[in-house]
Design a protein around this motif. Structure first.
Motif, PDB file in Angstrom:
ATOM      1  N   VAL A 118     127.326  48.063 114.722  1.00 43.38           N
ATOM      2  CA  VAL A 118     126.208  48.442 113.822  1.00 43.38           C
ATOM      3  C   VAL A 118     125.899  50.062 114.388  1.00 43.38           C
ATOM      4  O   VAL A 118     125.757  50.648 113.639  1.00 43.38           O
ATOM      5  N   ALA A 119     126.030  50.212 115.635  1.00 47.86           N
ATOM      6  CA  ALA A 119     125.884  51.472 116.190  1.00 47.86           C
ATOM      7  C   ALA A 119     126.958  52.691 115.489  1.00 47.86           C
ATOM      8  O   ALA A 119     126.828  53.645 115.003  1.00 47.86           O
ATOM      9  N   VAL A 120     128.323  51.896 115.361  1.00 51.49           N
ATOM     10  CA  VAL A 120     129.393  52.782 114.794  1.00 51.49           C
ATOM     11  C   VAL A 120     128.903  52.955 113.333  1.00 51.49           C
ATOM     12  O   VAL A 120     129.207  54.053 112.850  1.00 51.49           O
ATOM     13  N   VAL A 121     128.773  52.026 112.828  1.00 51.18           N
ATOM     14  CA  VAL A 121     128.309  52.061 111.216  1.00 51.18           C
ATOM     15  C   VAL A 121     127.109  52.967 110.647  1.00 51.18           C
ATOM     16  O   VAL A 121     127.278  53.703 110.039  1.00 51.18           O
ATOM     17  N   ALA A 122     126.287  52.747 111.602  1.00 49.79           N
ATOM     18  CA  ALA A 122     124.985  53.298 111.182  1.00 49.79           C
ATOM     19  C   ALA A 122     125.178  54.933 111.398  1.00 49.79           C
ATOM     20  O   ALA A 122     124.597  55.835 110.531  1.00 49.79           O
ATOM     21  N   GLU A 123     125.814  55.343 112.332  1.00 59.03           N
ATOM     22  CA  GLU A 123     126.193  56.742 112.453  1.00 59.03           C
ATOM     23  C   GLU A 123     127.163  57.285 111.318  1.00 59.03           C
ATOM     24  O   GLU A 123     126.862  58.222 110.780  1.00 59.03           O
ATOM     25  N   ARG A 124     127.935  56.449 110.889  1.00 59.45           N
ATOM     26  CA  ARG A 124     128.912  56.763 110.023  1.00 59.45           C
ATOM     27  C   ARG A 124     128.566  56.999 108.386  1.00 59.45           C
ATOM     28  O   ARG A 124     128.666  57.740 107.647  1.00 59.45           O
ATOM     29  N   ILE A 125     127.721  55.938 108.000  1.00 59.39           N
ATOM     30  CA  ILE A 125     127.317  56.089 106.737  1.00 59.39           C
ATOM     31  C   ILE A 125     126.131  56.960 106.263  1.00 59.39           C
ATOM     32  O   ILE A 125     125.874  57.405 105.188  1.00 59.39           O
ATOM     33  N   LEU A 126     125.835  57.760 107.708  1.00 61.13           N
ATOM     34  CA  LEU A 126     124.897  58.803 107.386  1.00 61.13           C
ATOM     35  C   LEU A 126     125.598  60.306 107.309  1.00 61.13           C
ATOM     36  O   LEU A 126     124.811  61.171 107.202  1.00 61.13           O
ATOM     37  N   ARG A 127     126.720  60.211 107.437  1.00 57.77           N
ATOM     38  CA  ARG A 127     127.429  61.520 107.287  1.00 57.77           C
ATOM     39  C   ARG A 127     127.362  61.813 105.994  1.00 57.77           C
ATOM     40  O   ARG A 127     127.536  61.255 105.152  1.00 57.77           O
TER      41      ARG A 127
END
Length: 193
Positions: A65-74
């Motif tokens: 979740v931490a990896v995805v949360a950061e990535r989808i907000l780029r």
């Protein structure tokens, strides 16, 4: 467009996500690729994930979740994205819902690639053989033993997501055993229907 691709390991999610991302001009976000990159870079998340991935186990929700949360907000995901390999559990789906809601976003569609598990085994073993033949390193989880563990995990934890997204009215299912180009056509048609 914000899209989730569901399907067991080896179902063609990565292949179809890449094609669809090019067609729609949005990034393909593969948690597997993001996690493998973290392992390769020996980040804290990567070090934690490495041993689990080699055994064919799923990486814990909080790391993924931490990896995805950061990535989808780029910025490159501003107009949409295709998630391949996430969510894998109901808890991850709920976490994704929370991330999207917090940021004023929503999922447009979830597409499930339906395939036969024995065909998947052949696909995975062939992928490993092709990598070796081409002088590349096969993925550490492209073995029969790891695949069987991954399929069991998929049946127990990920398959219930079809019902989760069906209840939200955004699930579409397509035959993932069709030829690659036909799957791509069916996938695109499911999105615009």
């Amino acid at each position: 467009m914000r899209i989730v691709l569901l399907g067991p390991p080896g179902s063609g999610k990565g292949t179809q996500a890449t094609r669809l991302a090019q067609r729609l001009g949005i990034p393909e976000l593969s948690t597997g690729d993001m996690l493998r990159a973290a392992v390769s870079a020996e980040t804290p998340i990567g070090r934690k994930a490495k041993a689990m991935m080699e055994r064919g186990e799923l990486v814990p929700d909080e790391l993924v979740v931490a990896v995805v949360a950061e990535r989808i907000l780029r910025p490159d995901a501003k107009n949409g994205f295709i998630l391949d390999g996430f969510p894998r559990t109901i808890a991850q789906a709920a976490a994704l819902d929370d991330i999207l809601l917090t940021n004023g976003l929503n999922l447009d569609c979830v597409v499930e690639l339906k395939v036969d598990e024995e065909v998947l085994l052949g696909r995975i073993l062939n992928r490993a053989k092709e990598a070796t033949t081409n002088g590349q390193t096969a993925r550490v989880d492209d073995t029969e033993g790891a695949l069987r563990i991954r399929l069991d995990e998929y049946r127990r934890q990920t398959a219930p997501l079809a019902d989760y997204y069906r209840a939200k009215g955004i699930l579409k299912s397509i035959d993932g055993l069709q030829p690659v180009n036909k799957v791509a056509t069916s996938l695109f048609e499911a999105l615009v229907a």
